[in-house]
Design an enzyme around this catalytic site. Structure first.
Site, short mmCIF file in Angstrom:
data_model
loop_
_atom_site.label_atom_id
_atom_site.label_comp_id
_atom_site.label_asym_id
_atom_site.label_seq_id
_atom_site.Cartn_x
_atom_site.Cartn_y
_atom_site.Cartn_z
CE LYS A 280 1.47 -3.28 -7.14
NZ LYS A 280 1.30 -2.84 -5.74
CG ASP B 195 3.20 5.10 -6.19
OD1 ASP B 195 4.25 4.69 -6.71
OD2 ASP B 195 2.05 5.34 -5.88
NE ARG C 40 7.11 -1.55 17.63
CZ ARG C 40 7.45 -0.79 18.48
NH1 ARG C 40 6.93 0.27 18.57
NH2 ARG C 40 7.50 -0.28 20.12
CE1 TYR D 97 -3.53 -0.03 -6.60
CE2 TYR D 97 -3.54 0.88 -4.30
CZ TYR D 97 -3.35 -0.03 -5.23
OH TYR D 97 -3.99 -1.36 -4.65
C1 LIG Z 1 0.99 2.68 -8.85
C2 LIG Z 1 0.69 1.96 -6.85
N1 LIG Z 1 0.77 2.34 -5.79
C3 LIG Z 1 0.73 1.61 -4.76
C4 LIG Z 1 0.26 0.27 -4.14
C5 LIG Z 1 0.13 0.20 -3.21
O1 LIG Z 1 1.24 -0.38 -3.03
P1 LIG Z 1 1.01 -2.12 -1.95
O2 LIG Z 1 -0.69 -3.15 -2.50
O3 LIG Z 1 1.85 -2.08 -1.70
O4 LIG Z 1 0.27 -1.96 -0.52
C6 LIG Z 1 -0.18 -0.23 -5.96
C7 LIG Z 1 -0.49 -1.27 -5.82
O5 LIG Z 1 -1.08 -1.88 -6.63
C8 LIG Z 1 0.55 0.77 -7.00
O6 LIG Z 1 -0.29 0.25 -8.11
#
Ligand SMILES: Cc1ncc(COP(=O)(O)O)c(C=O)c1O
Length: 400
Positions: free
Chosen positions: A216, A191, A66, A119
């Site tokens: 992704k 992000d 962990r 997001y």
């Molecule tokens: C641009 C973006 N940021 C963050 C996330 C969140 O990531 P996770 O689904 O791996 O928690 C997503 C998920 O679709 C996303 O498209």
């Protein structure tokens, strides 16, 4: 001979992605691929070693998975190198990375300013989760970013944004954000999921930290859930502490898949971006498409800025249909090759309806700010042959 760090900094992105940063001696058995360390705990060779570890005298030793695990640490170092960051922590999802990063920066009474095009899940972390512990959030429009230094208050700790932003590819000027945040001592966090370090390296523009949903493009095959935060050693140390305490550590099996995915990152991202540009060009002349959102199109409002700060325009294309939900339903049910699913960044092309996926539960006002309506459809391009994707999209559009 220089250190491995010096050598890595001289290598091209594609080479760093393939070779990563080896932690130990892989010469045993001549293995080209490092072994996966599934062990959850690590043996001390003596009582004295245990004592020295507990006193912080063995910072690189492994103790309990962990806290740190060799397979996980390797992928962290590779992502740090790709993002030109001092350090990186990977987590069990992108959402966990977002939470840990913001929790590391803020305490009760503090505030986060975020761009209104982010997001949907990140918006909910801010408004539903951090708000519970007295951390407030404010959302600003793209045009207000240049005024950030006036908008921020002495409570503001962080500015959170995306570029290209989910779901309609709005583009934010990285240098402008970095300058505005620096001038008021606010931590800038991006992000970088849509662009990946292949197309955009925000720390080079002065942004403080980068977050990824590694689920992704970094993973790249729709078969793992992971996240990452990369930035200064000091900041990542604080994020890591939170990730260890709340247990958002990445499992070594997922870390291995992530390392394997990263090896082909450059090829996949370039292929997906090329497919996206071709699809965007075709969509822009379709009679039942009212608008195409893709920064690679010269008439897109973000084109100039994107061309300055990115080396490609990404694999996501959004459109507004002529019509709304009824037309969208006909379209979605007509696809044969393209799959209706959330997410992006895998080898297969996906299509999603933000109203019923990332932006479910948003108020009308929030939807308007994010540019999402019943007409909005988002394509996440895979690496199939462009002509096959285009043929499927065209035949589906012709049914409306
Ligand atoms: C641009 C973006 N940021 C963050 C996330 C969140 O990531 P996770 O689904 O791996 O928690 C997503 C998920 O679709 C996303 O498209």
């Amino acid at each position: 001979m220089g250190s491995q760090e010096d050598q890595t900094s001289r290598l091209a992105q594609a080479t760093v992605a393939v070779h990563g940063r080896k932690l130990g001696d892989e010469s045993q058995f001549g293995a080209v691929v490092p072994p996966v360390f599934h062990s959850s705990t690590y043996r001390f060779s003596s009582f004295d070693q245990m004592r020295r570890y507990s006193r912080g005298e063995m910072p690189d030793a492994f103790f309990y998975s962990r806290y740190a695990n060799p397979t996980v640490s390797e992928v962290e170092r590779t992502i740090a190198d790709l993002e030109h960051a001092e350090d990186c922590v990977v987590t069990s999802s992108g959402s966990a990375a977002t939470f840990c990063a913001l929790a590391a920066l803020c305490q009760s009474g503090d505030e986060v300013i975020a761009c209104d095009s982010i997001y949907g899940g990140s918006t909910k972390i801010l408004t539903k989760l951090l708000a519970k512990w007295g951390i407030s959030s404010r959302f600003i429009a793209l045009e207000q970013i240049t005024d950030l230094s006036k908008i921020a208050s002495d409570k503001t700790r962080a500015f959170w944004f995306e570029t290209p932003a989910n779901p309609i590819n709005r583009i934010v000027d990285l240098s402008a954000v970095a300058a505005a945040c620096r001038s008021v001592g606010v931590h800038s966090l991006i992000d970088n999921t849509f662009a990946t370090p292949v197309l955009q390296q925000p720390l080079r523009f002065g942004i403080d930290a980068v977050m990824h949903s590694a689920t992704k493009y970094l993973g790249g095959h729709s078969d793992l859930t992971a996240g990452a935060i990369a930035g200064s050693r000091e900041f990542i140390g604080r994020v890591r502490e939170i990730s260890i305490l709340v247990g958002t550590t990445l499992d070594p099996a997922a870390a291995y898949l992530l390392s394997r995915g990263i090896k082909t990152l450059e090829l996949r991202v370039r292929a997906s971006s090329n497919n996206a540009l071709r699809l965007a060009q075709v969509l822009s002349i379709q009679p039942n498409v009212a608008r195409v959102y893709y920064p690679g199109l010269e008439d897109d409002p973000g084109h100039q800025t994107a061309a300055r700060q990115m080396s490609g325009f990404g694999g996501v294309v959004a459109i507004d249909l002529v019509g709304g939900e009824a037309e969208a339903e006909i379209l979605f049910d007509a696809f044969k090759l393209v799959s209706t699913a959330p997410s992006l960044g895998g080898v297969e092309t996906l299509v999603s309806y933000p109203l019923y996926s990332s932006h479910t539960g948003f108020t009308d006002e929030q939807l308007k700010a994010a540019g999402v309506s019943a007409s909005t459809v988002r394509f996440a391009l895979g690496i199939e042959a462009a002509e096959d994707i285009i043929a499927d999209v065209e035949q589906a559009l012709s049914r409306i």
